[in-house]
Enzyme design. Structure first.
Site, PDB file in Angstrom:
ATOM      1  N   GLU A  30       0.846  -1.201   0.000  1.00 19.33           N
ATOM      2  CA  GLU A  30       0.000   0.000   0.000  1.00 19.33           C
ATOM      3  C   GLU A  30       0.872   1.238   0.000  1.00 19.33           C
ATOM      4  OE1 GLU A  30      -1.604  -1.403   3.659  1.00 19.33           O
ATOM      5  OE2 GLU A  30      -0.789   0.274   4.793  1.00 19.33           O
TER       6      GLU A  30
ATOM      7  N   LYS B 258       2.728   4.616   1.087  1.00 18.80           N
ATOM      8  CA  LYS B 258       3.181   5.204   2.346  1.00 18.80           C
ATOM      9  C   LYS B 258       2.769   6.672   2.291  1.00 18.80           C
ATOM     10  CE  LYS B 258       7.225   5.416   5.338  1.00 18.80           C
ATOM     11  NZ  LYS B 258       7.495   6.828   5.594  1.00 18.80           N
TER      12      LYS B 258
ATOM     13  N   ASP C 247       2.475  10.439   3.146  1.00 18.21           N
ATOM     14  CA  ASP C 247       3.427  11.370   3.713  1.00 18.21           C
ATOM     15  C   ASP C 247       2.677  12.447   4.474  1.00 18.21           C
ATOM     16  OD1 ASP C 247       5.895  12.266   4.239  1.00 18.21           O
ATOM     17  OD2 ASP C 247       6.313  13.077   2.251  1.00 18.21           O
TER      18      ASP C 247
ATOM     19  N   TYR D 166      -4.551   2.973   8.593  1.00 18.35           N
ATOM     20  CA  TYR D 166      -3.974   1.813   7.909  1.00 18.35           C
ATOM     21  C   TYR D 166      -3.481   0.714   8.846  1.00 18.35           C
ATOM     22  CZ  TYR D 166      -0.030   4.837   8.935  1.00 18.35           C
ATOM     23  OH  TYR D 166       0.850   5.664   9.571  1.00 18.35           O
TER      24      TYR D 166
ATOM     25  N   LYS E 188      11.275   3.088  -0.630  1.00 17.38           N
ATOM     26  CA  LYS E 188      11.311   4.503  -0.996  1.00 17.38           C
ATOM     27  C   LYS E 188      11.504   4.655  -2.494  1.00 17.38           C
ATOM     28  CE  LYS E 188      10.924   6.405   3.072  1.00 17.38           C
ATOM     29  NZ  LYS E 188      11.683   7.358   3.828  1.00 17.38           N
TER      30      LYS E 188
ATOM     31  N   CYS F 266      20.512  40.031 -29.533  1.00  5.95           N
ATOM     32  CA  CYS F 266      20.132  38.667 -29.908  1.00  5.95           C
ATOM     33  C   CYS F 266      21.368  37.839 -30.251  1.00  5.95           C
ATOM     34  CB  CYS F 266      19.186  38.708 -31.096  1.00  5.95           C
ATOM     35  SG  CYS F 266      18.796  37.075 -31.737  1.00  5.95           S
TER      36      CYS F 266
ATOM     37  N   CYS G 265      20.919  37.051 -34.294  1.00  3.85           N
ATOM     38  CA  CYS G 265      20.984  38.055 -35.354  1.00  3.85           C
ATOM     39  C   CYS G 265      21.583  39.378 -34.886  1.00  3.85           C
ATOM     40  CB  CYS G 265      19.598  38.307 -35.933  1.00  3.85           C
ATOM     41  SG  CYS G 265      18.488  39.143 -34.784  1.00  3.85           S
TER      42      CYS G 265
ATOM     43  N   CYS H 226      13.824  39.084 -29.060  1.00  4.95           N
ATOM     44  CA  CYS H 226      14.362  39.615 -30.303  1.00  4.95           C
ATOM     45  C   CYS H 226      13.167  39.932 -31.184  1.00  4.95           C
ATOM     46  CB  CYS H 226      15.266  38.580 -30.971  1.00  4.95           C
ATOM     47  SG  CYS H 226      15.623  38.983 -32.693  1.00  4.95           S
TER      48      CYS H 226
ATOM     49  N   CYS I  76      14.861  36.994 -37.972  1.00  8.81           N
ATOM     50  CA  CYS I  76      15.933  36.405 -37.169  1.00  8.81           C
ATOM     51  C   CYS I  76      16.063  34.911 -37.488  1.00  8.81           C
ATOM     52  CB  CYS I  76      15.605  36.616 -35.694  1.00  8.81           C
ATOM     53  SG  CYS I  76      16.698  35.740 -34.589  1.00  8.81           S
TER      54      CYS I  76
HETATM   55  P1  AMP Z   1       9.436   6.458   9.114  1.00  5.32           P
HETATM   56  O1  AMP Z   1       8.899   7.501  10.061  1.00  5.32           O
HETATM   57  O2  AMP Z   1      10.013   6.999   7.866  1.00  5.32           O
HETATM   58  O3  AMP Z   1      10.251   5.404   9.782  1.00  5.32           O
HETATM   59  O4  AMP Z   1       8.150   5.684   8.583  1.00  5.32           O
HETATM   60  C1  AMP Z   1       7.252   5.104   9.454  1.00  5.32           C
HETATM   61  C2  AMP Z   1       5.988   5.891   9.412  1.00  5.32           C
HETATM   62  O5  AMP Z   1       5.399   5.839   8.148  1.00  5.32           O
HETATM   63  C3  AMP Z   1       4.950   5.335  10.314  1.00  5.32           C
HETATM   64  O6  AMP Z   1       5.119   5.727  11.632  1.00  5.32           O
HETATM   65  C4  AMP Z   1       3.707   5.954   9.743  1.00  5.32           C
HETATM   66  O7  AMP Z   1       3.474   7.206  10.337  1.00  5.32           O
HETATM   67  C5  AMP Z   1       4.050   6.233   8.290  1.00  5.32           C
HETATM   68  N1  AMP Z   1       3.187   5.568   7.323  1.00  5.32           N
HETATM   69  C6  AMP Z   1       2.621   6.177   6.269  1.00  5.32           C
HETATM   70  N2  AMP Z   1       1.864   5.345   5.548  1.00  5.32           N
HETATM   71  C7  AMP Z   1       1.927   4.142   6.164  1.00  5.32           C
HETATM   72  C8  AMP Z   1       1.345   2.880   5.883  1.00  5.32           C
HETATM   73  N3  AMP Z   1       0.550   2.688   4.818  1.00  5.32           N
HETATM   74  N4  AMP Z   1       1.643   1.871   6.726  1.00  5.32           N
HETATM   75  C9  AMP Z   1       2.445   2.067   7.777  1.00  5.32           C
HETATM   76  N5  AMP Z   1       3.021   3.246   8.091  1.00  5.32           N
HETATM   77  C10 AMP Z   1       2.787   4.280   7.287  1.00  5.32           C
HETATM   78 ZN    ZN Z   2      17.336  37.612 -33.393  1.00  3.86          ZN
END
Ligand code: AMP
Ligand code: ZN
Length: 699
Positions: free
Chosen positions: A134, A136, A138, A247, A344, A438, A441, A456, A461
């Site tokens: 799934e 990750k 951010d 999740y 990643k 230019c 030209c 220009c 040109c």
């Molecule tokens: P890191 O902080 O880079 O070590 O990554 C771990 C963190 O990724 C976890 O603590 C979650 O907050 C986050 N995370 C985001 N999406 C997910 C996911 N689908 N499953 C588990 N962790 C996730």
């Molecule tokens: Zn020109």
């Protein structure tokens, strides 16, 4: 969360309440209002498929608030009115997580993942473990605790053992249900984990609004989410459009204190299904259960592309052992669980050195500085040349020759320079001098006050002619087969092309005698040129390279005229009357057609056999926003009829399919979608859209 019947009942009840068509006691009414508002929150915030107008929603909400005000005993902890918190939080209390929140181990390539797979097989003794993969997300992590179906606590990750109690702020997020029916699964107490995020488009909109108000813009969605989550004013969390995606179930107990994660709950996938069913936003539609590493790699690759159009920031994928029993066999280190790993995506930033700057003259005369950098690999390609846009860009970023520059490239996107690293300067850097004449030209460059580019102005040109001719033959313009950039450059150098119309009187016999040209390639060229005389009008219009006029505008205009020469008779005002044409574009078209040289070119092209008319057979699709994409509609559509849907797809160059298959790109679902949706969800490449999302695609 809600069965079809329940939804129907709640829809009916809503109507009755809005129309005040039911007689209920105050207690019954408060309950009815709570139920329908919670239901509409779910439709809006979790499904993004509202069925009620904002106006009616607000009305019902106000009614409930009034009822509770006059009868405080009717207020319940799961009442939607409780989302609107009172007052500010002065200090967050520290709370202990039921289970510590660990990090994830990272991996960066297939080999890392294969190692992970080997270890899992060892730890579980299972030769064929299943993996759930799934995105990750951010954002900022959050842990929610529900007891007897009620949200009792929300906390940030903190140091993993203890976090900040942000219950009040979490309640302001309408995607977090205040009451969730866990009891139907025999769950009395549960801790669930997720990520609080801001959708990309909302984040961009927020920044635009801040900019317009003169406020400081936010750096990125993740920090903004985590900041908003810890804001002292809970109403601000709501204002910032935060959303929670859950999740993970980290703790689940029945009423007698039995651990359900070691018994009744079998797999990660099953847990996510439960969360989804209890009304949470989850990655259910973005995840896949993979039976082996090939499937894992394939799915990750798919997402490496998909993430760019996905509405939530992702910096990777998470691979999790699906069986909870196997998860337990793997266990955890103090730092991370052994049964999961983050993958990643390849870095999208790199450092390089700016070697020199070249100045290129475009087809409209704009002079663009182009950075030549030490070649650097980035997101799958080697980059050595990057546009610096204009003088202001260089000054703003304080870019010097010799500087270490930070280059960024997200997916298919054109690379750009984010900035320089001043700390790495040696003192040997020097300023970039912007030319005032230019480079092709020698004419003096001009720059209107309000513009950022130097130009220009010389119509003859050579650099401009070259770029214009290259544009003329290009794919989106006249699309001339057998004649690309290099051919055009060669013919200009040999003097075969001095103006555009020369393309239609090339000296083929002479060309046949040139090095590198054979009978076959000359015939190809000739056929391509002949063929291009027959293009629909919009292609010619686009090929002319009028400033601000691209494919879309060309199509908009050409459907409103019979011949290209009609434009000669149109005023700026006439032009702005065409849908999609603003004053700037209109002025530019007007200027182009007021120029005698341009009119002469068009007459010459016509005389040489190039189509200049809007012929009935060319009146095909309005535009090509859905070009090459396939669609299928299912469920009962609310915003348009089936026929209209079909028409919309075809008008925009898309294609309709009759069933769900791997060839399908988009499934658009109305209400009560059935088996087609279920089938589509098993094919990860199919994107499921609701009606609004579909409309947005063709907006
Ligand atoms: P890191 O902080 O880079 O070590 O990554 C771990 C963190 O990724 C976890 O603590 C979650 O907050 C986050 N995370 C985001 N999406 C997910 C996911 N689908 N499953 C588990 N962790 C996730
Ligand atoms: Zn020109």
């Amino acid at each position: 969360m809600y069965s079809k019947e329940q939804q129907q009942q709640l829809n009916t009840l809503t109507l009755q309440l809005v129309k005040e068509a039911v007689t209920l006691s105050e207690a019954e009414k408060a309950k009815a209002l709570r139920n329908v508002i919670n239901y509409h929150d779910w439709r809006y915030y979790v499904l993004s498929e509202p069925v009620i107008t904002d106006y009616d929603y607000d009305k019902l909400f106000a009614e409930l608030k009034q009822l509770e005000l006059s009868n405080p005993e009717l207020q319940t902890p799961d009442s939607p009115t409780q989302r609107v918190a009172r007052g500010l939080t002065s200090e967050f209390e520290t709370v202990q997580h039921l289970v510590s929140m660990l990090s994830l181990e990272n991996s960066y390539n297939e080999a890392d993942l294969n190692d992970f797979d080997r270890k899992i097989k060892e730890l579980t003794g299972n030769p064929e473990p299943e993996y759930c993969v799934e995105p990750k997300f951010d954002g900022s992590s959050i842990a929610l605790v529900y007891e007897n179906d009620l949200l009792i606590r929300a906390a940030t990750r903190g140091d993993g053992t203890e976090g900040d109690d942000i219950t009040n702020n979490a309640k302001a997020l309408s995607s977090i249900p205040l009451r969730a029916p866990f009891s139907k699964y025999g769950i009395a107490k549960i801790e669930i984990r997720g990520e609080v995020i801001i959708q990309k488009h909302i984040f961009e909109k927020m920044n635009e609004e801040r900019k317009a108000k003169g406020e400081k813009i936010f750096q990125n969605a993740r920090n903004t989410a985590s900041g908003s989550l810890r804001t002292k004013d809970p109403n601000e969390s709501r204002a910032r459009n935060l959303e929670a995606i859950l999740y993970h179930i980290s703790f689940a107990e029945d009423a007698s204190g039995n651990n359900l994660l070691a018994g009744k709950l079998e797999s990660h996938y099953h847990c996510i299904e439960i969360l989804y069913d209890c009304g949470f936003k989850t990655p259910l539609h973005e995840m896949k259960v993979c039976r082996n590493m090939e499937e894992v790699h394939e799915f990750i690759q798919l997402w490496d592309k998909k993430r760019h159009t996905f509405n939530i920031d992702t910096d990777g994928m998470v691979v999790k052992v699906n069986s909870l029993k196997q998860q337990q066999q793997c266990g955890s280190t103090t730092h991370h669980p052994r049964w999961a790993i983050a993958y990643k995506f390849a870095a999208k930033q790199a450092h390089s050195k700016l070697l020199k700057v070249e100045f290129q003259v475009g087809r409209t005369g704009a002079v663009t500085p182009v950075a030549k950098i030490e070649p650097v690999p980035l997101a799958g390609v080697t980059i050595s040349s990057i546009s610096l846009h204009n003088e202001d860009f260089i000054l703003e970023k304080d870019i010097h020759i010799g500087d270490t520059v930070i280059v960024e490239r997200a997916g298919e996107v054109i690379p750009y320079i984010v900035g320089v690293v001043p700390d790495l300067r040696t003192g040997h850097e020097h300023k970039i001098h912007f030319p005032r004449h230019c480079p092709s030209c020698g004419s003096p460059l001009v720059k209107p006050e309000e513009e950022a580019v130097w130009r220009c102005d010389n119509a003859d040109c050579p650099a401009q002619t070259e770029e214009r001719a290259i544009h003329f033959v290009s794919k989106d313009a006249m699309n001339i087969d057998g004649c690309g950039r290099e051919t055009v450059v060669e013919f200009i150098q040999r003097g075969f092309i001095k103006t555009i119309e020369d393309l239609y009187r090339l000296p083929y016999t002479e060309i046949l005698g040139l090095e590198g040209w054979k009978e076959k390639s000359v015939n190809n060229l000739k056929a391509g040129i002949e063929d291009s005389k027959n293009r629909p009008l919009w292609r010619l219009l686009n090929a002319l390279g009028i400033r601000h006029v691209g494919v879309t505008t060309s199509k908009d205009i050409s459907s409103h005229i019979r011949s290209i020469f009609d434009l000669q008779k149109m005023s700026v005002e006439d032009l702005t009357n065409i849908e999609g044409i603003g004053p700037k574009v209109a002025q530019s078209i007007f200027d182009f057609f007021s120029n005698e040289g341009n009119i002469h070119l068009l007459h010459e092209l016509k005389r040489l056999g190039v189509n200049t008319e809007n012929r009935p057979e060319d009146a095909l699709s309005k535009n090509n926003k859905l070009q090459g994409k396939t669609f299928l509609f299912t469920g009962s559509l609310q915003k348009f009829t089936r026929d209209r849907a079909k028409q919309l797809v075809e008008e925009n160059g898309g294609k309709l399919l009759s069933g769900v298959s791997a060839n399908l790109n988009y499934l658009v679902v109305g209400e009560d979608a059935g088996s087609k949706l279920a089938k589509a969800q098993k094919i990860p490449s199919i994107v499921v859209l609701n009606e609004d999302e579909f409309l947005k695609m063709i907006e």
